[in-house]
Design a protein around this motif. Structure first.
Motif, PDB file in Angstrom:
ATOM      1  N   VAL A   1      13.514  -3.593  -5.338  1.00  0.00           N
ATOM      2  CA  VAL A   1      12.294  -4.216  -5.843  1.00  0.00           C
ATOM      3  C   VAL A   1      11.106  -3.751  -5.000  1.00  0.00           C
ATOM      4  CG1 VAL A   1      11.085  -6.383  -6.256  1.00  0.00           C
ATOM      5  CG2 VAL A   1      13.553  -6.222  -6.699  1.00  0.00           C
ATOM      6  N   HIS A   2      10.145  -3.112  -5.652  1.00  0.00           N
ATOM      7  CA  HIS A   2       8.921  -2.666  -4.970  1.00  0.00           C
ATOM      8  C   HIS A   2       7.752  -3.605  -5.266  1.00  0.00           C
ATOM      9  CE1 HIS A   2      10.406   1.366  -3.669  1.00  0.00           C
ATOM     10  NE2 HIS A   2      11.266   1.126  -4.651  1.00  0.00           N
ATOM     11  N   GLY A   3       7.865  -4.358  -6.350  1.00  0.00           N
ATOM     12  CA  GLY A   3       6.840  -5.341  -6.657  1.00  0.00           C
ATOM     13  C   GLY A   3       5.789  -4.851  -7.634  1.00  0.00           C
ATOM     14  N   VAL A   4       4.785  -5.675  -7.812  1.00  0.00           N
ATOM     15  CA  VAL A   4       3.695  -5.416  -8.753  1.00  0.00           C
ATOM     16  C   VAL A   4       2.807  -4.301  -8.207  1.00  0.00           C
ATOM     17  CG1 VAL A   4       1.594  -6.427  -9.738  1.00  0.00           C
ATOM     18  CG2 VAL A   4       3.740  -7.752  -9.670  1.00  0.00           C
ATOM     19  N   CYS A   5       2.382  -3.410  -9.097  1.00  0.00           N
ATOM     20  CA  CYS A   5       1.500  -2.317  -8.683  1.00  0.00           C
ATOM     21  C   CYS A   5       0.136  -2.873  -8.271  1.00  0.00           C
ATOM     22  CB  CYS A   5       1.333  -1.306  -9.806  1.00  0.00           C
ATOM     23  SG  CYS A   5       0.266   0.086  -9.377  1.00  0.00           S
ATOM     24  N   HIS A   6      -0.399  -2.356  -7.145  1.00  0.00           N
ATOM     25  CA  HIS A   6      -1.712  -2.763  -6.646  1.00  0.00           C
ATOM     26  C   HIS A   6      -2.688  -1.586  -6.598  1.00  0.00           C
ATOM     27  CE1 HIS A   6       0.180  -6.522  -5.696  1.00  0.00           C
ATOM     28  NE2 HIS A   6      -0.835  -6.976  -4.997  1.00  0.00           N
ATOM     29  N   CYS A   7      -2.485  -0.607  -7.486  1.00  0.00           N
ATOM     30  CA  CYS A   7      -3.426   0.510  -7.522  1.00  0.00           C
ATOM     31  C   CYS A   7      -4.792   0.017  -7.988  1.00  0.00           C
ATOM     32  CB  CYS A   7      -2.915   1.633  -8.414  1.00  0.00           C
ATOM     33  SG  CYS A   7      -3.047   1.314 -10.199  1.00  0.00           S
TER      34      CYS A   7
ATOM     35  N   GLY B   1       0.778  -1.229   0.000  1.00  0.00           N
ATOM     36  CA  GLY B   1       0.000   0.000   0.000  1.00  0.00           C
ATOM     37  C   GLY B   1       0.809   1.277   0.000  1.00  0.00           C
ATOM     38  N   GLU B   2       2.132   1.203  -0.248  1.00  0.00           N
ATOM     39  CA  GLU B   2       2.989   2.378  -0.188  1.00  0.00           C
ATOM     40  C   GLU B   2       3.199   2.996  -1.566  1.00  0.00           C
ATOM     41  OE1 GLU B   2       4.052   3.466   2.782  1.00  0.00           O
ATOM     42  OE2 GLU B   2       2.931   1.780   3.653  1.00  0.00           O
ATOM     43  N   ARG B   3       3.477   4.306  -1.556  1.00  0.00           N
ATOM     44  CA  ARG B   3       3.938   4.979  -2.762  1.00  0.00           C
ATOM     45  C   ARG B   3       5.386   4.564  -3.057  1.00  0.00           C
ATOM     46  NH1 ARG B   3       2.223  11.390  -2.234  1.00  0.00           N
ATOM     47  NH2 ARG B   3      -0.061  11.094  -2.153  1.00  0.00           N
ATOM     48  N   GLN B   4       5.799   4.796  -4.290  1.00  0.00           N
ATOM     49  CA  GLN B   4       7.211   4.615  -4.652  1.00  0.00           C
ATOM     50  C   GLN B   4       7.805   6.000  -4.860  1.00  0.00           C
ATOM     51  OE1 GLN B   4       9.630   3.063  -8.489  1.00  0.00           O
ATOM     52  NE2 GLN B   4       8.108   1.615  -7.731  1.00  0.00           N
ATOM     53  N   VAL B   5       8.735   6.394  -4.015  1.00  0.00           N
ATOM     54  CA  VAL B   5       9.327   7.730  -4.048  1.00  0.00           C
ATOM     55  C   VAL B   5      10.828   7.600  -4.230  1.00  0.00           C
ATOM     56  CG1 VAL B   5       9.610   9.922  -2.830  1.00  0.00           C
ATOM     57  CG2 VAL B   5       7.511   8.577  -2.509  1.00  0.00           C
ATOM     58  N   PHE B   6      11.373   8.368  -5.170  1.00  0.00           N
ATOM     59  CA  PHE B   6      12.820   8.365  -5.397  1.00  0.00           C
ATOM     60  C   PHE B   6      13.263   9.794  -5.674  1.00  0.00           C
ATOM     61  CE2 PHE B   6      16.893   7.551  -7.391  1.00  0.00           C
ATOM     62  CZ  PHE B   6      17.370   6.456  -6.672  1.00  0.00           C
ATOM     63  N   GLU B   7      14.211  10.268  -4.880  1.00  0.00           N
ATOM     64  CA  GLU B   7      14.712  11.644  -4.986  1.00  0.00           C
ATOM     65  C   GLU B   7      13.567  12.661  -5.031  1.00  0.00           C
ATOM     66  OE1 GLU B   7      17.690  12.583  -4.551  1.00  0.00           O
ATOM     67  OE2 GLU B   7      18.711  10.644  -4.621  1.00  0.00           O
TER      68      GLU B   7
END
Length: 699
Positions: free
Chosen positions: A182-188, A128-134
């Motif tokens: 690795v963040h995995g498959v999107c679950h949006c 359930g988390e966002r993916q944030v980079f810089e």
């Protein structure tokens, strides 16, 4: 609207444009601090490099023009630029010089404020988390930003700037970030609905290896291809003379050649990728982007110069267009490989006729397995594919790479004499039917390992094997067992000719699918079962074998050869050339099974020289690539190869020329012999389709 033609077998519409002629690209990938870029100086460097197309950042993550869209982020440094519009200045300068301008777009991420305003656009991890980079937030291709709003961005760009095309960076699902995490498959929410509609499954997998992951990859691929087709159609409707560089549904296919930390170099990666694209989408041009820095975390450190040149040499040899990619403005970061890249780029530019319409023309098709096609029994066929590819290169057997899925869509009957199936874990019914037609029509198959063998041990009913008896994969079971080569039995020290000792043996290393052969099969290569190997006093006792490791069978007008051992994988592990030759000899024998009994093109050269055969507007084009600089995980300076001979059967008297160095021609009354003094890194022999050389020599 522009005219389109249908690509045979695929149902795709191929849209003609400026991209159908040879072109050369230089990419300046700009940071936000580069908004003051000197466009005239940059174009001087682009043209000096040999390029006639400039790929420039335009929009997406950061707009280098004064965007009016509230879901785009204008580069704040544009405020310091007179006029405040980098894209407008660049386009005007490029037009004055006759240089084309491509817009680089990246829609993979948005600024936090935009993410907060549109949470339904975002990637959502399985937890359930966002993916944030810089500080940037990843968005999902299933959701509204990709599916709707990028068309608004494209319209804004097209309304303001007559760009010649678009390139989309990182156009896909972000299962990993820039750091490789690795963040995995999107679950949006959009992925949940889309995946269910595409597969009928209610639950998304979390990551690679989970149940349903392959179905997820199928959904992800279909989503990107459908969106790419929509984008392409939108651009074509708005500006017919602007192309899209992206994936398989675009106008121009794309491959990036780069290095990465922890990834073992596959020396032939670029050539393999281009060959596979050209085989599966023969009506579409390919662009290869060679990265000037060494991996993403080290953008300020240059790639080894010879590596950069090798990327582009492999690219143009297979018919792709060269592109060089740097960070920031030209003349900034010290990229030592640019001279090497420029040499290949200018070579491609200066030999326009030779590269116009350059298409693959090898008689051998090496089938590339689907990397996701793993039934869980013994891993994929990638190692076998690479072992066989390496063997074909070293033996100077020209080949083209064919993705396994393209066997159903492309006319392999017209293209190839021999198809090589490297340990393919499954052959879908459509592929089996296509191969059946190919062989019945007179083609030959050379199948290794699992190819043609089902999970239940059944074998394709027209293959030489009747059923699988056993799979031997355990290393202890393989130790001290051998494959005895054809014709290896000989008188030795007074022993009988059928004794094991004195015969030529190779280790039975790797996996062996033992088969019961059909009654009409001609057997090849005897299996020698294990015997003690230690201590030395007990190392004896092998007995002559009666079971064959390979078999040949006629099918219609053609032949199937089944080698139930993974000789390519064994060669990668051992580098024993006799193991390599077990498989390659089978291919060459099938090529020689023709009335004239010889090959169209043969090359006398060291194993480090790769031979690529194609046809273009200029005639028969033979590329010679010197791989002697390959060392460990990269390329260094190549050692010049001397006294190379190219023989073209039946082409005596044809006009011929080399493009890089000195050579001479001999005419033996039937064949054309091109003798080349030195192959430094790349040489190209061109043999004209018609006409005879005025002086019998090469120009």
């Amino acid at each position: 609207m522009s005219l389109t033609t249908q690509q045979p077998g695929t149902g795709e519409q191929v849209r003609p444009g400026w991209w159908d002629e040879p072109f050369q690209v230089f990419q300046t990938n700009l940071r936000e601090i580069d908004a003051g870029l000197d466009v005239e100086r940059t174009l001087d460097d682009v043209e000096r490099h040999g390029a006639n197309v400039w790929l420039l950042n335009v929009g997406g993550i950061l707009s280098h023009y004064p965007t009016g869209l509230d879901f785009q982020t204008r580069n704040p440094h544009l405020a310091g630029r007179p006029g405040g519009d980098l894209v407008g200045d660049a386009l005007a300068a490029a037009r004055r010089r006759g240089v084309r301008l491509l817009a680089r777009m990246d829609f993979s991420k948005v600024a936090p404020a935009i993410a907060d305003a549109h949470p339904d656009w975002l990637y959502v991890s399985p937890s359930g988390e966002r993916q944030v980079f810089e500080g940037l937030v990843s968005v999902c291709p299933s959701a509204g930003y990709y599916q709707e709003r990028i068309f608004d961005v494209l319209d804004e760009v097209l309304d303001r700037y007559a760009v010649d095309g678009f390139f989309f960076n990182w156009f896909g699902f972000n299962e990993r970030d820039y750091a490789g995490r690795v963040h995995g498959v999107c679950h949006c929410a959009a992925c949940v609905v889309g995946f269910r509609e595409h597969t009928g499954l209610d639950r998304l997998p979390d990551r690679a290896g989970d149940d349903g992951y392959r179905r997820w990859r199928g959904y992800a691929t279909a989503t990107i291809e459908a969106l790419t087709a929509r984008v392409r159609a939108h651009i074509a409707a708005r500006r017919p003379d602007a192309g899209l560089i992206l994936g398989t549904a675009a106008d121009v296919l794309f491959h990036e050649a780069n290095n990465a930390i922890g990834r073992t170099l596959w020396p032939y990666a670029t050539g393999e990728a281009v060959s596979a694209l050209r085989s599966s989408r023969p009506g579409k041009p390919v662009l290869v982007n060679a990265v000037a820095f060494w991996d993403m975390p080290y953008r300020l450190a240059d790639e080894q110069p010879e590596m950069l040149g090798q990327y582009l040499a492999q690219a143009i040899s297979r018919g792709a267009n060269p592109s060089t990619y740097i960070m920031g403005p030209t003349g900034g970061i010290a990229y030592g490989g640019l001279d090497s890249a420029a040499a290949v780029t200018r070579f491609h530019r200066d030999h326009r006729r030779e590269y116009t319409g350059l298409a693959p023309a090898a008689e051998v098709g090496l089938v590339r397995p689907d990397p996701l096609d793993d039934d869980g029994r013994h891993g994929t066929g990638t190692a076998e594919h690479r072992g066989l590819l390496t063997g074909l290169v070293e033996r100077h057997v020209p080949f083209d790479v064919v993705p396994v899925g393209a066997l159903e869509t492309q006319d392999v009957d017209a293209r190839f004499r021999v198809l090589v199936l490297p340990d393919l874990p499954s052959l879908p019914p459509g592929v089996v039917a296509a191969l059946d037609r190919f062989v019945r029509g007179g083609g030959s198959l050379v199948a290794t390992g699992r190819s043609g063998i089902g999970a239940d041990g059944s074998v394709v009913d027209w293959f030489p094997g009747e059923r699988q008896v056993e799979v031997v994969v355990d290393r202890d079971a393989l130790k001290s067992s051998y494959v005895r080569l054809d014709g290896a039995a000989r008188e030795a020290g007074g022993r009988a000719a059928d004794e094991v000792e004195g015969a030529v043996l190779v280790p039975r290393h790797g996996r062996h699918h033992r088969l019961a052969w059909r009654s009409d099969v001609v057997g090849r290569y005897l299996l020698i079962e294990s015997a003690p190997y230690g201590p030395p006093e007990k190392a004896y006792g092998h007995v002559p074998g009666t079971e064959h490791v390979a078999g040949e069978r006629r099918h219609g007008a053609g032949t199937v050869v089944q080698l139930s051992w993974v000789a390519g994988t064994a060669y990668l592990d051992t580098r024993l050339t006799r193991i390599r030759d077990v498989a390659v000899d089978l291919v060459v024998e099938r090529l020689l099974d023709r009335p004239e009994g010889r090959l169209p093109v043969t090359v006398e050269a060291p194993e480090q020289v790769e031979v690529v055969v194609g046809r273009s507007a200029a005639g028969l084009v033979v590329h010679l690539l010197n791989h002697s600089g390959q060392r460990g995980n990269g390329y260094g300076p190549a050692v010049p190869v001397h006294h190379v001979t190219v023989r073209a059967a039946g082409l005596a008297g044809r006009a011929a020329r080399t493009l890089a160095g000195a050579a001479s021609v001999l005419d033996d009354g039937e064949d054309l012999l091109v003798r080349i003094a030195d192959v430094a890194e790349l040489e190209v022999v061109v043999i004209e389709d018609g006409g005879r050389a005025a002086d019998g020599g090469l120009s």
